[in-house]
Design an enzyme around this catalytic site. Structure first.
Site, PDB file in Angstrom:
ATOM      1  N   ASP A   1      -5.602  15.805  19.935  1.00 57.26           N
ATOM      2  CA  ASP A   1      -4.228  15.794  19.426  1.00 57.26           C
ATOM      3  C   ASP A   1      -4.180  16.178  17.953  1.00 57.26           C
ATOM      4  O   ASP A   1      -3.138  16.599  17.450  1.00 57.26           O
ATOM      5  CB  ASP A   1      -3.604  14.405  19.597  1.00 57.26           C
ATOM      6  CG  ASP A   1      -3.261  14.099  21.051  1.00 57.26           C
ATOM      7  OD1 ASP A   1      -3.435  14.983  21.905  1.00 57.26           O
ATOM      8  OD2 ASP A   1      -2.815  12.974  21.319  1.00 57.26           O
TER       9      ASP A   1
ATOM     10  N   ASP B   1       0.828  -1.211   0.000  1.00 59.02           N
ATOM     11  CA  ASP B   1       0.000   0.000   0.000  1.00 59.02           C
ATOM     12  C   ASP B   1       0.861   1.260   0.000  1.00 59.02           C
ATOM     13  O   ASP B   1       0.511   2.255  -0.641  1.00 59.02           O
ATOM     14  CB  ASP B   1      -0.923  -0.001   1.215  1.00 59.02           C
ATOM     15  CG  ASP B   1      -2.078  -0.988   1.071  1.00 59.02           C
ATOM     16  OD1 ASP B   1      -2.183  -1.626   0.012  1.00 59.02           O
ATOM     17  OD2 ASP B   1      -2.873  -1.113   2.020  1.00 59.02           O
TER      18      ASP B   1
ATOM     19  N   TYR C   1      -4.947   5.375   9.091  1.00 58.96           N
ATOM     20  CA  TYR C   1      -4.818   6.124  10.351  1.00 58.96           C
ATOM     21  C   TYR C   1      -6.181   6.356  10.998  1.00 58.96           C
ATOM     22  O   TYR C   1      -6.334   6.283  12.224  1.00 58.96           O
ATOM     23  CB  TYR C   1      -4.116   7.443  10.049  1.00 58.96           C
ATOM     24  CG  TYR C   1      -3.582   8.218  11.235  1.00 58.96           C
ATOM     25  CD1 TYR C   1      -3.633   7.730  12.530  1.00 58.96           C
ATOM     26  CD2 TYR C   1      -2.993   9.467  11.023  1.00 58.96           C
ATOM     27  CE1 TYR C   1      -3.120   8.451  13.595  1.00 58.96           C
ATOM     28  CE2 TYR C   1      -2.472  10.197  12.085  1.00 58.96           C
ATOM     29  CZ  TYR C   1      -2.554   9.695  13.370  1.00 58.96           C
ATOM     30  OH  TYR C   1      -2.043  10.418  14.412  1.00 58.96           O
TER      31      TYR C   1
ATOM     32  N   ASP D   1      -5.576  10.258   3.236  1.00 65.35           N
ATOM     33  CA  ASP D   1      -6.050  11.190   4.245  1.00 65.35           C
ATOM     34  C   ASP D   1      -5.234  12.474   4.305  1.00 65.35           C
ATOM     35  O   ASP D   1      -4.106  12.550   3.817  1.00 65.35           O
ATOM     36  CB  ASP D   1      -6.060  10.539   5.645  1.00 65.35           C
ATOM     37  CG  ASP D   1      -4.750   9.844   6.007  1.00 65.35           C
ATOM     38  OD1 ASP D   1      -3.682  10.397   5.697  1.00 65.35           O
ATOM     39  OD2 ASP D   1      -4.794   8.754   6.585  1.00 65.35           O
TER      40      ASP D   1
ATOM     41  N   ARG E   1       1.021  18.674  22.035  1.00 62.43           N
ATOM     42  CA  ARG E   1      -0.052  19.292  22.816  1.00 62.43           C
ATOM     43  C   ARG E   1      -1.403  19.077  22.171  1.00 62.43           C
ATOM     44  O   ARG E   1      -1.517  18.845  20.959  1.00 62.43           O
ATOM     45  CB  ARG E   1       0.189  20.802  22.954  1.00 62.43           C
ATOM     46  CG  ARG E   1       1.533  21.159  23.566  1.00 62.43           C
ATOM     47  CD  ARG E   1       1.572  22.599  24.003  1.00 62.43           C
ATOM     48  NE  ARG E   1       0.582  22.877  25.052  1.00 62.43           N
ATOM     49  CZ  ARG E   1       0.663  23.898  25.891  1.00 62.43           C
ATOM     50  NH1 ARG E   1       1.677  24.746  25.802  1.00 62.43           N
ATOM     51  NH2 ARG E   1      -0.252  24.101  26.810  1.00 62.43           N
TER      52      ARG E   1
END
Length: 291
Positions: A172, A68, A185, A145, A153
């Site tokens: 996040d 991939d 993801y 994506d 942070r």
């Protein structure tokens, strides 16, 4: 087809055997093979003065040999959306490269006979801007994506869908994925698995600071605007992972929409997408059926 271009993951040992044999097989069929010079060196093929752009421009088909990640690298070559892609996985089955190595020659036979089906995959277009004036703003394209995140942070990301306020995420980061990218993801961050042929944009927060911030699936024709509201310095904008990474300043906005171009993948004729899901994710394994 007269010319087939190769995109190869040269770190895989099997490629050193597969590529020369495939080039010889195609030559017997009267088909020319094109490989970029850097990859030709690695697999022991004679260089012909080609780079990847030239390979795409001169080929009737692109043969991707790898996984991939190899395919994701390939689809960022200019104008590759105009050429069908046969993506063959050298190793374990992939979600994008669902054609296995033992299917290589039967699949090529069908392609040369014109007996194949194209599976079109939508892409996202991302534009980074500080104002509403979009003239001269560069576009970035993703098959999987577009991700906005901070390395250390929580960040505040204000989202709009079609100019209407939606959610301000404290998280996040935020993943905006295509259906093809829903198994990447986004899935690892709690997003849904979406059939790759559907017209949709997934919004999946990364480690949100509130249980009320849930993944959401927007229509594919939506325009998503994300504005960085936190003032913790620049955040990262990643397009298909680390292939394109930009810094986004507080106050800047990113606009994401469906791209005009689509990727053309030649489908495996031995297995369906659902079978790939069952194989890769072991869906339903361990659940006992009632007698």
């Amino acid at each position: 087809m007269k010319t087939i271009g190769f995109f190869v993951n040269t770190t895989k040992e099997k490629a050193l055997e597969v590529v020369p044999a495939t080039v010889a097989w195609l030559r017997e069929k009267g088909v020319e093979s094109l490989i970029a010079d850097d990859e030709a060196d690695a697999v022991g093929i004679r260089k012909v003065g080609c780079d990847r752009d030239t390979v795409v421009g001169r080929s009737d088909l692109i043969l991707v040999l790898g996984g991939d990640g190899t395919l994701l690298n390939a689809v960022h070559t200019p104008r590759i959306e105009n050429v069908p892609i046969l993506a063959v996985n050298i190793g374990h089955l992939g979600f994008l490269t669902d054609v296995s190595l033992d299917e290589l020659y039967p699949a090529l036979e069908r392609v040369l006979e014109g007996n194949y089906e194209i599976d079109t995959r939508m892409m996202l277009e991302a534009r980074l801007d500080s104002t509403d004036d979009q003239s001269g703003v560069e576009s970035y394209f993703a098959l999987n994506d577009v991700v906005i995140r901070h390395n250390t942070r929580l960040i505040e990301l204000e989202t709009q869908i079609d100019a209407e306020p939606f959610i301000t995420y404290n998280a996040d980061g935020l993943i905006m994925a295509t259906p093809s990218g829903s198994t990447s993801y986004s899935l690892s961050s709690g997003g849904a698995i979406v059939e790759p042929h559907l017209d949709a944009i997934l919004l999946t927060p990364i480690s949100p600071h509130s249980l009320t911030m849930r993944p959401f699936i927007a229509h594919g024709d939506s325009e998503i605007k994300v504005t960085v509201r936190s003032n913790y310095g620049d955040v990262n904008l990643l397009v298909d992972g680390p292939r394109t990474m930009l810094l986004v300043s507080p106050g800047a906005s990113i606009r994401i929409c469906k791209a005009d171009k689509k990727i053309q993948l030649i489908r495996s004729q031995r297995r369906s997408y659902h079978e790939v899901l069952r194989t890769k994710l072991m869906l339903g394994e361990g659940i006992k059926r009632s007698e």
